[in-house]
Motif scaffolding. Structure first.
Motif, PDB file in Angstrom:
ATOM      1  N   SER A   1       0.783  -1.371   0.007  1.00 47.87           N
ATOM      2  CA  SER A   1       0.086   0.088   0.028  1.00 47.87           C
ATOM      3  C   SER A   1       0.916   1.419  -0.098  1.00 47.87           C
ATOM      4  CB  SER A   1      -0.989   0.028   1.157  1.00 47.87           C
ATOM      5  OG  SER A   1      -1.706   1.137   1.254  1.00 47.87           O
TER       6      SER A   1
ATOM      7  N   PHE B   1       2.470   1.841  -3.327  1.00 49.91           N
ATOM      8  CA  PHE B   1       1.600   2.197  -4.368  1.00 49.91           C
ATOM      9  C   PHE B   1       1.433   3.789  -4.331  1.00 49.91           C
ATOM     10  CE2 PHE B   1      -3.028   3.018  -5.927  1.00 49.91           C
ATOM     11  CZ  PHE B   1      -2.600   2.672  -7.220  1.00 49.91           C
TER      12      PHE B   1
ATOM     13  N   VAL C   1       1.853   6.542  -7.087  1.00 52.09           N
ATOM     14  CA  VAL C   1       1.209   7.426  -7.483  1.00 52.09           C
ATOM     15  C   VAL C   1       1.327   8.888  -7.437  1.00 52.09           C
ATOM     16  CG1 VAL C   1      -1.082   8.373  -7.128  1.00 52.09           C
ATOM     17  CG2 VAL C   1      -1.038   6.149  -7.214  1.00 52.09           C
TER      18      VAL C   1
ATOM     19  N   ALA D   1       2.093  11.359 -10.404  1.00 50.55           N
ATOM     20  CA  ALA D   1       1.350  12.576 -10.624  1.00 50.55           C
ATOM     21  C   ALA D   1       2.109  13.786 -10.507  1.00 50.55           C
ATOM     22  CB  ALA D   1       0.498  12.652  -9.356  1.00 50.55           C
TER      23      ALA D   1
ATOM     24  N   CYS E   1       3.910  14.677 -14.050  1.00 45.03           N
ATOM     25  CA  CYS E   1       3.566  15.331 -14.984  1.00 45.03           C
ATOM     26  C   CYS E   1       3.738  16.878 -15.132  1.00 45.03           C
ATOM     27  CB  CYS E   1       1.562  15.420 -14.718  1.00 45.03           C
ATOM     28  SG  CYS E   1       0.894  13.836 -14.880  1.00 45.03           S
TER      29      CYS E   1
ATOM     30  N   VAL F   1      -2.564  10.908 -11.482  1.00 47.69           N
ATOM     31  CA  VAL F   1      -3.099  12.393 -10.966  1.00 47.69           C
ATOM     32  C   VAL F   1      -4.644  12.216 -10.742  1.00 47.69           C
ATOM     33  CG1 VAL F   1      -3.695  14.468 -11.792  1.00 47.69           C
ATOM     34  CG2 VAL F   1      -1.736  13.832 -12.736  1.00 47.69           C
TER      35      VAL F   1
ATOM     36  N   ILE G   1      -6.197   9.328  -9.126  1.00 52.34           N
ATOM     37  CA  ILE G   1      -6.130   8.857  -7.964  1.00 52.34           C
ATOM     38  C   ILE G   1      -5.443   9.744  -6.910  1.00 52.34           C
ATOM     39  CG2 ILE G   1      -5.457   6.937  -6.402  1.00 52.34           C
ATOM     40  CD1 ILE G   1      -5.369   5.197  -9.214  1.00 52.34           C
ATOM     41  N   PHE G   2      -4.614  10.383  -7.085  1.00 52.73           N
ATOM     42  CA  PHE G   2      -3.928  11.202  -6.092  1.00 52.73           C
ATOM     43  C   PHE G   2      -4.826  12.493  -5.645  1.00 52.73           C
ATOM     44  CE2 PHE G   2      -1.130  14.801  -4.788  1.00 52.73           C
ATOM     45  CZ  PHE G   2      -0.546  14.284  -4.099  1.00 52.73           C
TER      46      PHE G   2
ATOM     47  N   TYR H   1      -6.285  10.492  -2.448  1.00 55.18           N
ATOM     48  CA  TYR H   1      -5.424  10.806  -1.600  1.00 55.18           C
ATOM     49  C   TYR H   1      -5.441  12.349  -1.005  1.00 55.18           C
ATOM     50  CZ  TYR H   1      -2.851   6.316  -2.163  1.00 55.18           C
ATOM     51  OH  TYR H   1      -2.598   4.838  -2.434  1.00 55.18           O
TER      52      TYR H   1
ATOM     53  N   ARG I   1      -5.366   0.582   1.979  1.00 52.70           N
ATOM     54  CA  ARG I   1      -5.703   1.683   1.027  1.00 52.70           C
ATOM     55  C   ARG I   1      -5.330   1.375  -0.432  1.00 52.70           C
ATOM     56  NH1 ARG I   1      -5.129   8.071   2.442  1.00 52.70           N
ATOM     57  NH2 ARG I   1      -7.039   8.563   1.402  1.00 52.70           N
TER      58      ARG I   1
ATOM     59  N   ILE J   1      -8.382   0.851  -3.261  1.00 60.31           N
ATOM     60  CA  ILE J   1      -8.330   1.574  -4.447  1.00 60.31           C
ATOM     61  C   ILE J   1      -8.536   0.331  -5.417  1.00 60.31           C
ATOM     62  CG2 ILE J   1      -6.830   2.805  -6.116  1.00 60.31           C
ATOM     63  CD1 ILE J   1      -5.639   4.162  -3.713  1.00 60.31           C
TER      64      ILE J   1
END
Lengths: 284, 323
Positions: free
Chosen positions: A18, A21, A25, A29, A32, B131, B133-134, B138, B220, B224
């Motif tokens: 977890s 992951f 992410v 993210a 970008c 992006v 998911i974040f 989160y 978590r 997801i």
């Protein structure tokens, strides 16, 4: 004892996955944003030295070559496109929000959806077929028509969605006072939703301000200051494309300057739209 | 007077006309007459306004049909001359000579378009998903989340010619002109479309579903993977379709970095051309009628493909918002 150990190691493994992951992410993210920062930084660095007063007030043919003709041309073409698309777009948005359930509205809205998905270069081909081919000459007005077609769906969508948010009681209060339909719409509904409509208009201008593809064979471009909308006209994005693909380093420098001005203008419009949206709490 | 209102054959304004005539004959004060005239005028304006609105609604339908018909009509010479072989021919030769006759085939560009778009999609999906998911799971709220969302949306607002120019100056010296290079730049450009849609979809997942999974001891990541993603699956797919639609029609950035080679691409590292880039390159200078109509036919193919993809995407989204 071993079973308990097994379970606890299993749980640790799952928590580890977890965490891994989450890290992945966050990494993806944030990566970008890197190309965006790269582009902004590079263009500011390459273009800033070129921005001088003489660069902004001369056209391409004069001794100290500048981009005045492209800046004015861009403004002119976008203003003409706005003159065509803003009234039609707002009225169409009103029509959709006032006739929600009807079959006709469904088809018309579908048409707007299709229009939104049409690639910009195809819109250019249409304007070319309608206005350039019959008259055997590229013209600024053909470019404006192409941009207007691209602006329409954005204005219609934002108008419709803003007006849908307004409570029905506003409308009913107007009717109860005996106001006719057009006065209820123009004097009550539209003023209440004006901020949302405005931000849609701004957004559409920001979208088309940087479009090159539809202008390639409609407005075509020229090298001097021209105010005749039936003749070819230069625009900033077209000028950047023209200079960037020539390969001459001196001309390339001008392209960077032009790119910085275009970027500045487009970002300013976008940020302005964001501020309106946030201030008036409009959802787009 | 009452009977005329009940009569469905008489319209509202006709009825008013009768009332006015009746009042004109009878002896009413000037003030009343004026007010009747005014309301008559207002009803007329109302009728005109309503008609204008529906005319504009028709205009939208007419515009789309007009676009389709124009594309078909303008590409008629090429359709007549080449028929279906246009789609399968690998040669594009607009300049006729003794050795090479004039021939137009769209296959290399069709393939080039699909290849660049799907490659770009493959590259961009992990980023836009991350992006989404974040920002959806989160960090759904707060200034930091807004800042990142606005920054990602800024990616979409940068004009494509600037991406192309930047790619020409920065990426090309490293990687060279190729289909891969244009896919890379395209991938960056289409991240925001899937990301912002995915984010709002993930936010809509009901909290009790997630809480149920947590209370069963899920981590978590497991929530997801087995609650959120299955719930928003088709929404994410719609977002991907919309970005695919963007990628297929993207012109300037691709034209500037793809290398503009009319032959069939051998690999993803060779140069090529797409439907959009062919139109952008050759239509400004084309004079020959068959050449122009062959280019418009490229546009027709592009139009049909993007419209179908966009409609499917929008259909999925609208089903979502109804549930």
């Amino acid at each position: 004892m071993t079973a308990k150990k097994n379970i606890s190691s299993k749980i640790k493994f799952r928590i580890g996955i977890s965490g891994f992951f989450k890290g992945l992410v966050i990494l993806f993210a944030f990566s970008c944003v890197i190309p965006l920062l790269f582009i902004l930084f590079y263009i500011i660095q390459a273009g800033a030295s070129k921005i001088k007063w003489s660069f902004l007030i001369h056209d391409e043919l004069s001794d100290s070559a500048g981009i005045l003709h492209a800046i004015l041309g861009s403004f002119e073409i976008v203003i003409f496109a706005s003159l065509i698309s803003i009234p039609i777009g707002i009225l169409c948005g009103i029509f959709f929000s006032e006739n929600k359930g009807s079959k006709f509205t469904y088809w018309s809205r579908l048409a707007v959806d299709i229009l939104q998905g049409v690639p910009s270069v195809v819109v250019g081909v249409i304007a070319y077929a309608w206005l350039v081919r019959p008259f055997h000459q590229p013209s600024a007005i053909a470019g404006s028509i192409a941009l207007a077609i691209m602006m329409l769906p954005i204005i219609i969508r934002s108008t419709e969605e803003t007006l849908n948010l307004l409570p029905d009681s506003l409308r009913e209060a107007g009717y109860a006072l005996g106001l006719p339909f057009h006065r209820v719409v123009l004097k009550v509904i539209v003023p209440c939703g004006i901020s949302g409509i405005l931000s849609g208009v701004m957004l559409s201008i920001a979208r088309v301000a940087g479009e090159t593809a539809p202008l390639l064979f409609t407005a075509y471009g020229c090298t001097f200051l021209s105010n005749d909308i039936t003749k070819p006209m230069e625009t900033l994005p077209h000028l950047i494309n023209k200079f960037a693909t020539q390969g001459d380093p001196k001309v390339l420098d001008m392209a960077w300057g032009a790119a910085l001005i275009l970027l500045f203008w487009v970002l300013l419009l976008n940020i302005f739209t964001k501020l309106i949206t946030r201030k008036w709490k409009v959802q787009l | 007077m009452n009977s005329s209102i009940d009569n469905p054959l008489i319209t509202r304004s006709e009825n008013l006309e009768r009332v006015i005539n009746y009042n004109a004959k009878s002896e009413v004060s000037v003030k009343t007459k004026n007010s009747i005239k005014r309301s008559h005028r207002q009803i007329k304006t109302e009728v005109v306004f309503r008609r204008t609105l529906s005319v504009i609604g028709w205009l939208m339908i007419a515009l789309v049909i007009g676009i389709l018909l124009t594309l078909i009509w303008q590409s008629m010479p090429s359709i007549k001359k080449y028929g279906f072989s246009y789609v399968w021919t690998q040669v594009w030769n607009p300049t006729a000579s003794v050795v090479n006759p004039e021939v137009f085939g769209a296959l290399p560009f069709l393939f080039g378009t699909l290849l660049t778009s799907f490659l770009a999609l493959l590259i961009s999906i992990p980023f836009s998903l991350a992006v989404a998911i974040f920002l959806g799971e989160y960090y759904p709220e707060g200034w930091f989340s807004n800042l990142l969302m606005n920054t990602v949306e800024l990616i979409a607002s940068i004009p494509s010619v600037i991406y192309g120019f930047w790619g020409l100056a920065v990426i090309i010296p490293i990687l060279g002109k190729s289909i891969m290079t244009s896919s890379l730049i395209l991938a960056v450009m289409i991240i925001p479309y899937a990301a912002s849609l995915g984010r709002s979809m993930i936010r809509m997942v009901p909290a009790n579903l997630k809480e149920a999974a947590y209370s069963l001891g899920s981590t978590r990541y497991e929530v997801i993977r087995s609650v959120i993603i299955p719930y928003v699956k088709s929404g994410l797919f719609a977002g991907v379709l919309l970005s695919l639609g963007r990628a297929l029609g993207e012109t300037m950035a691709v034209t500037m970095v793809i290398g503009n080679n009319n032959s069939f691409p051998k690999s993803i590292f060779s140069t090529g051309n797409t439907l959009a880039s062919m139109i952008a390159l050759e239509l400004p200078e084309a004079t020959d009628d068959t050449h122009i109509s062959a280019l418009v036919e490229l546009g027709l193919i592009l139009f049909v493909v993007t419209v179908v993809i966009n409609l499917i995407g929008r259909k999925i989204i609208s089903r979502y918002s109804n549930v």
